[in-house]
Design a protein around this motif. Structure first.
Motif, PDB file in Angstrom:
ATOM      1  N   PHE A 252       4.361  -1.458   5.304  1.00 30.96           N
ATOM      2  CA  PHE A 252       2.951  -1.636   4.964  1.00 30.96           C
ATOM      3  C   PHE A 252       2.080  -0.615   5.681  1.00 30.96           C
ATOM      4  O   PHE A 252       1.135  -0.068   5.098  1.00 30.96           O
ATOM      5  CB  PHE A 252       2.505  -3.056   5.316  1.00 30.96           C
ATOM      6  N   THR A 253       2.395  -0.328   6.955  1.00 29.81           N
ATOM      7  CA  THR A 253       1.633   0.674   7.697  1.00 29.81           C
ATOM      8  C   THR A 253       1.724   2.032   7.023  1.00 29.81           C
ATOM      9  O   THR A 253       0.729   2.751   6.881  1.00 29.81           O
ATOM     10  CB  THR A 253       2.153   0.766   9.143  1.00 29.81           C
ATOM     11  N   SER A 254       2.917   2.393   6.582  1.00 33.75           N
ATOM     12  CA  SER A 254       3.089   3.671   5.879  1.00 33.75           C
ATOM     13  C   SER A 254       2.311   3.685   4.570  1.00 33.75           C
ATOM     14  O   SER A 254       1.696   4.704   4.203  1.00 33.75           O
ATOM     15  CB  SER A 254       4.576   3.904   5.615  1.00 33.75           C
ATOM     16  N   THR A 255       2.308   2.551   3.874  1.00 33.05           N
ATOM     17  CA  THR A 255       1.562   2.460   2.614  1.00 33.05           C
ATOM     18  C   THR A 255       0.059   2.589   2.871  1.00 33.05           C
ATOM     19  O   THR A 255      -0.664   3.247   2.105  1.00 33.05           O
ATOM     20  CB  THR A 255       1.873   1.135   1.909  1.00 33.05           C
ATOM     21  N   LEU A 256      -0.434   1.969   3.947  1.00 33.16           N
ATOM     22  CA  LEU A 256      -1.852   2.111   4.304  1.00 33.16           C
ATOM     23  C   LEU A 256      -2.208   3.565   4.573  1.00 33.16           C
ATOM     24  O   LEU A 256      -3.277   4.039   4.168  1.00 33.16           O
ATOM     25  CB  LEU A 256      -2.172   1.265   5.538  1.00 33.16           C
ATOM     26  N   ASP A 257      -1.333   4.275   5.277  1.00 31.35           N
ATOM     27  CA  ASP A 257      -1.583   5.699   5.541  1.00 31.35           C
ATOM     28  C   ASP A 257      -1.765   6.464   4.233  1.00 31.35           C
ATOM     29  O   ASP A 257      -2.678   7.286   4.091  1.00 31.35           O
ATOM     30  CB  ASP A 257      -0.414   6.305   6.328  1.00 31.35           C
TER      31      ASP A 257
END
Length: 412
Positions: A248-253
């Motif tokens: 999810f963190t990567s997707t937010l980036d």
């Protein structure tokens, strides 16, 4: 960004909308500026400054009809039985120069939009003429015409300095046509907010792909992207993320990279796999708590790498109702469009509502102003959303309404 309390009381939808508006102040500030876009890219944008004509239109004296440019004095006595005989000295088409001068008892064949030759002061429509059978250089005019008839002069349409399109107008094809006719290659418009959309849930699969046990087809990213575009936003990306924090963190980036705003859908309540709340709730200014509405109670606000994030609940109907009631009004303000206001209607049947919450029931609005609820209050009833075109708003202090009661309905 305005700092929000850690443990707020449960706000009403109107109160939360103001919190959301404060949260999105950077988006509103950017959208209030002006950007210059090529004319072809301006459709559906809002004009930020009034467009004034830089020239007179038409640009030159031209013909309103296909016919013959003549002197009105030469055809004053023309009639069906006594036609005026005029010598044709040439022809002029749209895009040509003025053509040959017209003198006494002469005519110049002319097409619509062509410049009127010097000496002519009116145009005889072609249906009021015939070519002489004995001399093809002679035209017979069978009806009189007065000075200025069927001629368009500079300023007849618009004069230099006139306001042609007011500021704040949402540009449609007819506005772009007017701007192009004035020679404008681009316009100053309100910029479209750039929005990234992220749907969350390990159970989600893109439509069209096969489902494994426990999986469902994902609809929220498609729904929200379409709704945002309809409000004037540019959707930069639509992504699906599972419930893994690193993923999810990567997707937010990726979503925040070139966006003014990120909208997430799902994982905002108090369960064990609420990855959106787990990743974003501890950030400065974040707020994750329910509000006093149904459906759509769980809501979240946060930020990621300087980009505001609005977090909607994951049930498809909850997500759409939350967008319509809470986020859409702020987006419309940002792009400079008029708000979508409730209208009055009458209930088709009795309804009940929980105390202390504003309830939004999906309904179909009939031509006679009757709103017919198409489902119960459940947030999972997706098919009912397809049949509905309004939301019935039941205030928090009302627990029941009878058939025929007057109510506010919000167009979807």
């Amino acid at each position: 960004m305005t700092s929000l309390p850690d443990r707020p009381s449960r706000p009403s939808p109107a109160e939360y909308r103001e919190l959301l508006r404060s949260h999105l102040e950077p988006v509103l500030e950017r959208a209030a500026r002006s950007t210059h876009l090529p004319l072809a890219a301006c459709a559906d944008s809002v004009l930020s400054a009034a467009l004034r004509a830089s020239v007179d239109l038409p640009l030159f004296v031209n013909s309103q009809m296909d016919g013959y440019a003549v002197r009105s004095a030469d055809v004053a006595g023309a009639g069906p039985d006594s036609p005026a005989r005029l010598t044709v000295v040439g022809a002029v088409h749209a895009g040509d120069g003025p053509g040959p001068d017209v003198d006494d008892d002469e005519a110049c064949k002319i097409m619509t939009g062509a410049p009127v030759p010097r000496g002519a002061d009116c145009v005889v429509p072609i249906e009021d003429t015939t070519v002489s059978e004995t001399d093809p250089t002679v035209v017979l005019v069978h009806a009189p015409r007065s000075r200025g008839e069927f001629i368009r002069r500079p300023g007849d349409d618009v004069r230099a300095g006139d306001v042609v399109i007011d500021a704040g107008v949402r540009l449609q094809a007819r506005h772009l046509a007017a701007a192009a006719s004035l020679g404008e290659s681009g316009l100053d418009v309100r910029p479209r907010p750039r929005v990234g959309v992220v749907a969350t849930g390990s159970e989600l699969v893109a439509p069209g792909r096969p489902l494994a046990p426990g999986q469902i087809w994902e609809s929220n990213s498609i729904t929200l992207a379409a709704a945002l575009k309809a409000c004037g936003c540019e959707v930069t990306t639509t992504l699906i993320s599972g419930d893994d924090r690193a993923a999810f963190t990567s997707t937010l980036d990726a979503a925040a990279g070139d966006a003014d705003l990120v909208v997430t859908v799902g994982a905002v309540s108090m369960g064990d796999a609420e990855v959106v709340r787990q990743v974003l709730a501890d950030r400065e200014g974040a707020r994750f708590a329910p509000i006093a509405m149904q459906p759509g109670g769980p809501q979240g606000l946060s930020s990621w790498r300087g980009t505001p994030v609005v977090c909607l609940p994951g049930n498809p109907v909850s997500a759409m109702v939350s967008f319509v009631v809470l986020l859409r009004p702020v987006i419309l303000e940002a792009v400079g469009r008029a708000p979508i206001r409730p209208v009055r209607a009458r209930l088709s049947r009795d309804v009940t509502s929980p105390a202390g919450r504003v309830q939004y029931l999906r309904a179909a609005l009939a031509a006679d102003g009757t709103a017919d609820p198409v489902s119960g209050p459940g947030s999972h009833l997706v098919a009912s959303m397809a049949r509905a075109d309004v939301l019935i708003e039941i205030p928090a202090d009302v627990t029941s309404l009878e058939s025929g009661a007057e109510i506010d309905v919000l167009p979807l």
